[in-house]
Design a protein around this motif. Sequence first.
Motif, short mmCIF file in Angstrom:
data_model
loop_
_atom_site.label_atom_id
_atom_site.label_comp_id
_atom_site.label_asym_id
_atom_site.label_seq_id
_atom_site.Cartn_x
_atom_site.Cartn_y
_atom_site.Cartn_z
N UNK A 80 27.72 14.09 -0.19
CA UNK A 80 27.90 12.85 0.56
C UNK A 80 29.08 12.04 0.05
N UNK A 81 29.27 12.03 -1.26
CA UNK A 81 30.41 11.32 -1.85
C UNK A 81 31.73 11.92 -1.41
N UNK A 82 31.78 13.24 -1.31
CA UNK A 82 33.01 13.90 -0.84
C UNK A 82 33.29 13.55 0.62
N UNK A 83 32.23 13.53 1.44
CA UNK A 83 32.39 13.15 2.85
C UNK A 83 32.82 11.69 2.95
N UNK A 84 32.17 10.82 2.19
CA UNK A 84 32.54 9.40 2.19
C UNK A 84 33.97 9.21 1.72
N UNK A 85 34.36 9.92 0.67
CA UNK A 85 35.72 9.81 0.16
C UNK A 85 36.76 10.27 1.16
N UNK A 86 36.45 11.36 1.88
CA UNK A 86 37.37 11.83 2.92
C UNK A 86 37.49 10.79 4.03
N UNK A 87 36.36 10.22 4.44
CA UNK A 87 36.38 9.18 5.46
C UNK A 87 37.13 7.94 5.00
N UNK A 88 36.98 7.60 3.74
CA UNK A 88 37.68 6.46 3.15
C UNK A 88 39.18 6.69 3.20
N UNK A 89 39.61 7.89 2.82
CA UNK A 89 41.04 8.20 2.81
C UNK A 89 41.62 8.26 4.22
N UNK A 90 40.85 8.74 5.18
CA UNK A 90 41.34 8.87 6.56
C UNK A 90 41.37 7.51 7.25
N UNK A 91 40.26 6.77 7.13
CA UNK A 91 40.14 5.50 7.87
C UNK A 91 40.70 4.31 7.12
N UNK A 92 40.71 4.37 5.80
CA UNK A 92 41.15 3.23 5.01
C UNK A 92 40.05 2.21 4.78
N UNK A 116 29.43 5.37 10.36
CA UNK A 116 28.62 5.44 9.15
C UNK A 116 27.14 5.29 9.45
N UNK A 117 26.80 4.38 10.35
CA UNK A 117 25.40 4.21 10.74
C UNK A 117 24.88 5.44 11.47
N UNK A 118 25.74 6.05 12.29
CA UNK A 118 25.35 7.29 12.98
C UNK A 118 25.11 8.40 11.96
N UNK A 119 25.97 8.50 10.93
CA UNK A 119 25.78 9.50 9.89
C UNK A 119 24.47 9.28 9.14
N UNK A 120 24.12 8.04 8.86
CA UNK A 120 22.85 7.73 8.20
C UNK A 120 21.67 8.10 9.09
N UNK A 121 21.80 7.83 10.39
CA UNK A 121 20.75 8.20 11.35
C UNK A 121 20.59 9.71 11.40
N UNK A 122 21.71 10.43 11.42
CA UNK A 122 21.68 11.89 11.46
C UNK A 122 21.00 12.45 10.21
#
Length: 185
Positions: A80-92, A116-122
């Motif tokens: 999850x941290x890797x996914x969050x980090x990738x999203x952080x780098x892409x979206x800012x 992010x809320x959709x990911x938590x729901x998923x």
Amino acid sequence: MDILLAIILGTLFGFMLHRVGASNPENIINMLRLTNFHLMKVILLAVALSSALLFIGTATGVIAPEHLSVKTSYWGVIAGGLILGAGWAIAGYCPGTGVAAIGDGRKDALFFVLGGLFGAFLYMVLYAKLKGTILLEKILGGKVTLALTPNESFKALIDMPGIVVALILAIALGFAAWRLPAKSG
């Protein structure tokens, strides 16, 4: 009373994120590109100061250690941290800065937070299927921390009082924040 305190602290945190420029995705992306170190300096200093104050507060009895707990570590947290980090780098944005940016009126931040809320729901929907996988397997017995903390019994990586480790890390991070230039080159 707890909800009022949460609203006040959340508002102050959002204000500070805005004030230091963390609600602007360009600043975050420039930090991750290692071209502008302003936010990195702020983050390092905030972690140094808060960890030192937390451990000094617990050692002196100002903060009751029973209000603190080490959360169980799972392999899925790394994924999850890797996914969050990738999203952080892409979206800012990270979750906190995304919410602060919504307060700034940024429409792209709204899509980020909704994603992010959709990911938590998923995750919630898929939890039963993930339960037997390696993602929810504990790391090193689950509750692992860098150092021993008062009134807790869990595995520590270093057999040293938490305040000593926290102060060493606080000094190291504070020094790193002080030595970082404002911009690269």
